[in-house]
Design a protein around this motif. Structure first.
Motif, PDB file in Angstrom:
ATOM      1  N   ALA A 140     -28.079  23.742 -23.236  1.00  0.00           N
ATOM      2  CA  ALA A 140     -27.930  23.375 -21.378  1.00  0.00           C
ATOM      3  C   ALA A 140     -28.359  24.844 -20.554  1.00  0.00           C
ATOM      4  N   GLU A 172     -20.275  18.466 -20.990  1.00  0.00           N
ATOM      5  CA  GLU A 172     -20.202  19.625 -21.716  1.00  0.00           C
ATOM      6  C   GLU A 172     -22.026  19.231 -22.436  1.00  0.00           C
ATOM      7  N   ASP A 173     -22.030  17.814 -23.185  1.00  0.00           N
ATOM      8  CA  ASP A 173     -22.819  17.354 -23.774  1.00  0.00           C
ATOM      9  C   ASP A 173     -24.288  17.422 -22.788  1.00  0.00           C
ATOM     10  N   THR A 174     -24.483  17.666 -21.899  1.00  0.00           N
ATOM     11  CA  THR A 174     -25.905  17.499 -20.894  1.00  0.00           C
ATOM     12  C   THR A 174     -26.580  18.760 -20.866  1.00  0.00           C
ATOM     13  N   SER A 214     -22.364  13.156 -16.333  1.00  0.00           N
ATOM     14  CA  SER A 214     -21.797  12.200 -15.105  1.00  0.00           C
ATOM     15  C   SER A 214     -21.305  10.936 -14.793  1.00  0.00           C
ATOM     16  N   GLN A 234     -19.612  13.637 -23.351  1.00  0.00           N
ATOM     17  CA  GLN A 234     -19.410  14.573 -22.447  1.00  0.00           C
ATOM     18  C   GLN A 234     -19.959  15.172 -21.547  1.00  0.00           C
ATOM     19  N   SER A 294     -18.466  20.188 -33.269  1.00  0.00           N
ATOM     20  CA  SER A 294     -18.092  20.069 -31.594  1.00  0.00           C
ATOM     21  C   SER A 294     -18.695  18.472 -31.876  1.00  0.00           C
TER      22      SER A 294
END
Length: 119
Positions: free
Chosen positions: A40, A88-90, A118, A86, A62
């Protein structure tokens, strides 16, 4: 010279799915463990999943139950099916593999593919 080339990244809404691919090219090589990592923005590169030549798999806690790693040995390709994505997987997703070419056993990285989650 062996190369790993990823594809399949992109922008997806939360809850969506993407399938990443990573193909190895070159001549006269054998691939052992294949892995996916992600990094990330501003973060460290983290291991996500691995698959052995025989198909045994391991996952980061996760992503268990959401991501599936698989490989096609005939095509020298590893896949990462990502579901229920989600924000947070970006990250930039990288494939990684232990490859023997001739007498050399080395660890190789792909160039990375961006995954953005997003709404």
């Amino acid at each position: 010279q062996v190369q790993l080339v990823e594809s399949g990244g992109g922008l997806v809404q939360p809850g969506g799915s993407l399938r990443l691919s990573c193909a190895a090219s070159g001549s006269r090589f054998s691939i052992y463990v294949m892995r996916w990592y992600r990094q990330a923005l501003g973060g460290q590169r983290e291991w996500i999943a691995a698959v052995t030549t025989g198909g045994s798999t391991n996952y980061l806690e996760s992503v268990k139950g959401r991501f599936t790693i698989s490989r096609d040995n005939a095509k020298n390709t590893v896949y990462l099916q990502m579901n229920s994505l989600q924000p947070e997987d970006t990250a930039v997703y990288y494939c990684n593999a232990d490859i023997r070419a001739g007498d050399d056993l080395k660890n190789y990285w792909g160039q990375g593919t961006q995954v953005s989650v997003s709404s």
